[in-house]
Design a protein around this motif. Structure first.
Motif, mmCIF file in Angstrom:
data_model
loop_
_atom_site.group_PDB
_atom_site.id
_atom_site.type_symbol
_atom_site.label_atom_id
_atom_site.label_comp_id
_atom_site.label_asym_id
_atom_site.label_seq_id
_atom_site.Cartn_x
_atom_site.Cartn_y
_atom_site.Cartn_z
ATOM 1 N N ASP A 109 34.702 97.968 -57.930
ATOM 2 C CA ASP A 109 35.191 99.043 -58.783
ATOM 3 C C ASP A 109 36.690 98.871 -58.994
ATOM 4 O O ASP A 109 37.502 99.497 -58.342
ATOM 5 C CB ASP A 109 34.907 100.379 -58.101
ATOM 6 N N PRO B 98 38.418 102.773 -60.633
ATOM 7 C CA PRO B 98 37.549 103.920 -60.340
ATOM 8 C C PRO B 98 37.644 104.991 -61.414
ATOM 9 O O PRO B 98 38.718 105.250 -61.947
ATOM 10 C CB PRO B 98 38.078 104.449 -59.008
ATOM 11 N N ARG B 99 36.517 105.603 -61.729
ATOM 12 C CA ARG B 99 36.467 106.608 -62.801
ATOM 13 C C ARG B 99 36.992 107.963 -62.364
ATOM 14 O O ARG B 99 37.297 108.796 -63.192
ATOM 15 C CB ARG B 99 35.036 106.759 -63.287
ATOM 16 N N SER B 100 37.061 108.173 -61.056
ATOM 17 C CA SER B 100 37.527 109.479 -60.590
ATOM 18 C C SER B 100 38.417 109.318 -59.360
ATOM 19 O O SER B 100 38.380 108.305 -58.670
ATOM 20 C CB SER B 100 36.335 110.369 -60.227
ATOM 21 N N ASP B 101 39.212 110.351 -59.117
ATOM 22 C CA ASP B 101 40.058 110.357 -57.928
ATOM 23 C C ASP B 101 39.210 110.338 -56.662
ATOM 24 O O ASP B 101 39.561 109.689 -55.678
ATOM 25 C CB ASP B 101 40.949 111.590 -57.914
ATOM 26 N N ALA B 102 38.099 111.059 -56.693
ATOM 27 C CA ALA B 102 37.232 111.115 -55.511
ATOM 28 C C ALA B 102 36.678 109.740 -55.167
ATOM 29 O O ALA B 102 36.616 109.360 -53.997
ATOM 30 C CB ALA B 102 36.088 112.098 -55.746
ATOM 31 N N ARG B 103 36.288 108.987 -56.169
ATOM 32 C CA ARG B 103 35.780 107.628 -55.942
ATOM 33 C C ARG B 103 36.873 106.738 -55.350
ATOM 34 O O ARG B 103 36.643 105.975 -54.425
ATOM 35 C CB ARG B 103 35.255 107.038 -57.251
ATOM 36 N N ARG C 163 39.461 107.715 -53.582
ATOM 37 C CA ARG C 163 39.698 108.138 -52.197
ATOM 38 C C ARG C 163 38.601 107.687 -51.259
ATOM 39 O O ARG C 163 38.838 107.456 -50.078
ATOM 40 C CB ARG C 163 39.881 109.647 -52.130
ATOM 41 N N LYS C 164 37.392 107.574 -51.767
ATOM 42 C CA LYS C 164 36.284 107.099 -50.935
ATOM 43 C C LYS C 164 36.442 105.611 -50.618
ATOM 44 O O LYS C 164 36.173 105.170 -49.513
ATOM 45 C CB LYS C 164 34.949 107.338 -51.637
#
Length: 70
Positions: free
Chosen positions: A25, A28-33, A35-36
């Protein structure tokens, strides 16, 4: 006086990009992704800095007293 950084910003950037590439990735498409995939603990382990200080496993009540920055 601030202490010198353990690693350079370029080293951190390279490590983060490698972690993203390993996860497949690169953007990443999102901040949550993000951070994961890239957490501070994982990044520190990868750079050889280890886990953040935990006050040697003492209880929270004792931690408040002994781990304060004065």
């Amino acid at each position: 006086m601030a202490r010198p950084a353990a690693v350079s910003p370029e080293t951190i950037r390279t490590a983060v990009l490698a972690m993203l590439a390993e996860a497949g990735d690169t953007a990443p498409r999102s901040d949550a992704r993000f951070r994961k995939i890239v957490s501070v603990r994982k990044l520190r382990a990868r750079l050889g800095a280890g886990d953040p200080p935990r006050c040697h496993g003492i209880s929270m009540r004792s931690r408040r007293k002994s781990c304060r920055r004065d």
